[in-house]
Design a protein around this motif. Structure first.
Motif, PDB file in Angstrom:
ATOM      1  N   THR A  49       0.644  -1.136   0.049  1.00  0.00           N
ATOM      2  CA  THR A  49      -0.006  -0.018   0.052  1.00  0.00           C
ATOM      3  C   THR A  49       0.801   1.408   0.011  1.00  0.00           C
ATOM      4  O   THR A  49       0.568   2.244  -0.774  1.00  0.00           O
ATOM      5  CB  THR A  49      -0.878   0.023   1.077  1.00  0.00           C
ATOM      6  N   VAL A  50       1.871   1.186   0.894  1.00  0.00           N
ATOM      7  CA  VAL A  50       2.826   2.400   1.053  1.00  0.00           C
ATOM      8  C   VAL A  50       3.413   2.734  -0.426  1.00  0.00           C
ATOM      9  O   VAL A  50       3.480   3.772  -0.963  1.00  0.00           O
ATOM     10  CB  VAL A  50       3.641   2.185   2.097  1.00  0.00           C
ATOM     11  N   ALA A  51       4.098   1.548  -1.138  1.00  0.00           N
ATOM     12  CA  ALA A  51       4.492   1.627  -2.489  1.00  0.00           C
ATOM     13  C   ALA A  51       3.629   2.253  -3.421  1.00  0.00           C
ATOM     14  O   ALA A  51       4.152   3.102  -4.262  1.00  0.00           O
ATOM     15  CB  ALA A  51       5.004   0.317  -2.517  1.00  0.00           C
ATOM     16  N   HIS A  85      14.017   3.992  -2.710  1.00  0.00           N
ATOM     17  CA  HIS A  85      13.934   3.006  -3.716  1.00  0.00           C
ATOM     18  C   HIS A  85      13.094   3.663  -4.911  1.00  0.00           C
ATOM     19  O   HIS A  85      13.390   3.497  -6.007  1.00  0.00           O
ATOM     20  CB  HIS A  85      13.386   1.704  -3.159  1.00  0.00           C
ATOM     21  N   LEU A  86      11.878   4.048  -4.365  1.00  0.00           N
ATOM     22  CA  LEU A  86      10.845   4.429  -5.444  1.00  0.00           C
ATOM     23  C   LEU A  86      11.293   5.871  -6.177  1.00  0.00           C
ATOM     24  O   LEU A  86      10.677   6.069  -7.120  1.00  0.00           O
ATOM     25  CB  LEU A  86       9.513   4.671  -4.596  1.00  0.00           C
ATOM     26  N   ALA A  87      12.295   6.410  -5.748  1.00  0.00           N
ATOM     27  CA  ALA A  87      12.799   7.828  -6.246  1.00  0.00           C
ATOM     28  C   ALA A  87      13.485   7.247  -7.756  1.00  0.00           C
ATOM     29  O   ALA A  87      12.863   7.748  -8.785  1.00  0.00           O
ATOM     30  CB  ALA A  87      13.728   8.595  -5.567  1.00  0.00           C
ATOM     31  N   PHE A  88      13.804   6.079  -7.788  1.00  0.00           N
ATOM     32  CA  PHE A  88      14.345   5.436  -8.835  1.00  0.00           C
ATOM     33  C   PHE A  88      13.526   4.918  -9.755  1.00  0.00           C
ATOM     34  O   PHE A  88      13.515   4.902 -10.946  1.00  0.00           O
ATOM     35  CB  PHE A  88      15.608   4.283  -8.768  1.00  0.00           C
ATOM     36  N   THR A 176       9.066  -2.681  -5.469  1.00  0.00           N
ATOM     37  CA  THR A 176       8.985  -2.329  -6.979  1.00  0.00           C
ATOM     38  C   THR A 176       7.984  -2.941  -8.062  1.00  0.00           C
ATOM     39  O   THR A 176       7.441  -2.454  -8.712  1.00  0.00           O
ATOM     40  CB  THR A 176      10.422  -3.204  -7.657  1.00  0.00           C
ATOM     41  N   VAL A 177       7.422  -4.476  -7.503  1.00  0.00           N
ATOM     42  CA  VAL A 177       6.414  -4.874  -8.307  1.00  0.00           C
ATOM     43  C   VAL A 177       5.097  -4.034  -8.239  1.00  0.00           C
ATOM     44  O   VAL A 177       4.290  -3.817  -9.069  1.00  0.00           O
ATOM     45  CB  VAL A 177       6.059  -6.397  -8.079  1.00  0.00           C
ATOM     46  N   SER A 178       4.881  -3.597  -6.989  1.00  0.00           N
ATOM     47  CA  SER A 178       3.691  -2.723  -6.386  1.00  0.00           C
ATOM     48  C   SER A 178       3.732  -1.506  -7.298  1.00  0.00           C
ATOM     49  O   SER A 178       2.704  -0.982  -7.545  1.00  0.00           O
ATOM     50  CB  SER A 178       3.839  -2.587  -5.049  1.00  0.00           C
ATOM     51  N   ALA A 179       4.964  -0.876  -7.417  1.00  0.00           N
ATOM     52  CA  ALA A 179       5.169   0.430  -8.052  1.00  0.00           C
ATOM     53  C   ALA A 179       4.788   0.383  -9.517  1.00  0.00           C
ATOM     54  O   ALA A 179       4.079   1.261  -9.977  1.00  0.00           O
ATOM     55  CB  ALA A 179       6.370   1.072  -7.664  1.00  0.00           C
ATOM     56  N   LEU A 180       5.485  -0.714 -10.032  1.00  0.00           N
ATOM     57  CA  LEU A 180       5.282  -0.928 -11.561  1.00  0.00           C
ATOM     58  C   LEU A 180       3.768  -0.984 -11.919  1.00  0.00           C
ATOM     59  O   LEU A 180       3.347  -0.540 -12.850  1.00  0.00           O
ATOM     60  CB  LEU A 180       6.153  -2.043 -11.986  1.00  0.00           C
ATOM     61  N   THR A 181       3.071  -1.817 -10.932  1.00  0.00           N
ATOM     62  CA  THR A 181       1.809  -2.008 -11.262  1.00  0.00           C
ATOM     63  C   THR A 181       0.769  -1.002 -10.907  1.00  0.00           C
ATOM     64  O   THR A 181       0.091  -0.649 -11.826  1.00  0.00           O
ATOM     65  CB  THR A 181       1.014  -2.991 -10.216  1.00  0.00           C
TER      66      THR A 181
END
Length: 237
Positions: A49-51, A85-88, A176-181
């Motif tokens: 959720t956070v991602a 991590h999510l900056a990238f 990463t998978v959460s953010a890509l989705t």
């Protein structure tokens, strides 16, 4: 940077005043059912959720879910690493938008820099064989197109960011998978979902990630990802 004006999630009474149906789906569906499903731990659901919220710069909900994550076993250091991590993977702007909500939570809980990962820690061991294969593939495909991207993908991401010890490789893959989705980057899911499962995410857990994240990113984003997820699962049987 001031955190006094950090927006907060609406109360259930406020939601009900605007949409009784949304309040019902929130209490009965999302909170009462989805978060209670046993296929994914509450800690993992918080990470997913956070991602998603950081990836989509949905700052209104971030403070509440940062709090929820801390209450369910995610450490301040891990939250710090997730934002880094999510900056990238979703852009600097989205990561910086999460700074004020997370700082407000850290300030309220007395979390100082001593509890956070160092800027340049001792890195985890590098898997030389797999990293060499990845680097060779990317260089072959894109060296003539964007050599700078190829360089920084190796130097910053896979030989630095992914080796930071403040977030376990499985959790980093989960983020990463959460953010890509969440950002509908479907073409990148094959590599990173395989990497997540290589890092210990089970098929059942991976399946549940997409069920959970549908409520936070919307059904179209998840439905766009599912054909790729199906192919990944089939390739690993």
């Amino acid at each position: 940077m001031s955190t006094s004006n950090v927006s907060s999630a609406p109360s259930m009474d406020e939601i009900r005043a605007v949409s009784p149906a949304l309040a019902r789906y929130t209490t009965e569906g999302l909170v009462g059912e989805v978060w209670a499903r046993p296929e994914l731990s509450t800690r993992d659901r918080c990470i997913v959720t956070v991602a998603a919220l950081v990836a989509k710069a949905q700052t209104t909900l971030q403070r509440a879910y940062f709090e929820k994550a801390l209450d369910n076993g995610v450490t301040p250091g891990e939250l710090s690493e997730i934002v880094t991590h999510l900056a990238f993977y979703t852009g600097w702007g989205n990561a910086l938008a999460a700074v004020a909500p997370l700082k407000a939570v850290f300030d309220a809980r007395g979390v100082d820099q001593d509890a956070l990962p160092a800027a340049s820690p001792t890195l985890l061991p590098l898997d030389e064989v797999n990293e060499s294969k990845r680097a060779t593939t990317v260089q072959g495909l894109f060296r003539e197109v964007a050599p700078g991207v190829v360089k920084y993908t190796t130097d910053f991401l896979f030989r630095d960011l992914w080796l930071r010890p403040g977030l376990a490789p499985r959790d980093r893959s989960l983020v990463t998978v959460s953010a890509l989705t969440a950002t509908t980057q479907v073409a990148q899911i094959t590599f990173h979902l395989n990497r997540a499962m290589d890092n210990g995410l089970t098929k059942a857990e991976a399946s549940e990630v997409f069920t959970h994240i549908a409520f936070y990113t919307g059904w179209p984003a998840v439905m766009s990802a599912l054909p790729v997820v199906k192919d990944v699962f089939a390739s690993r049987t």
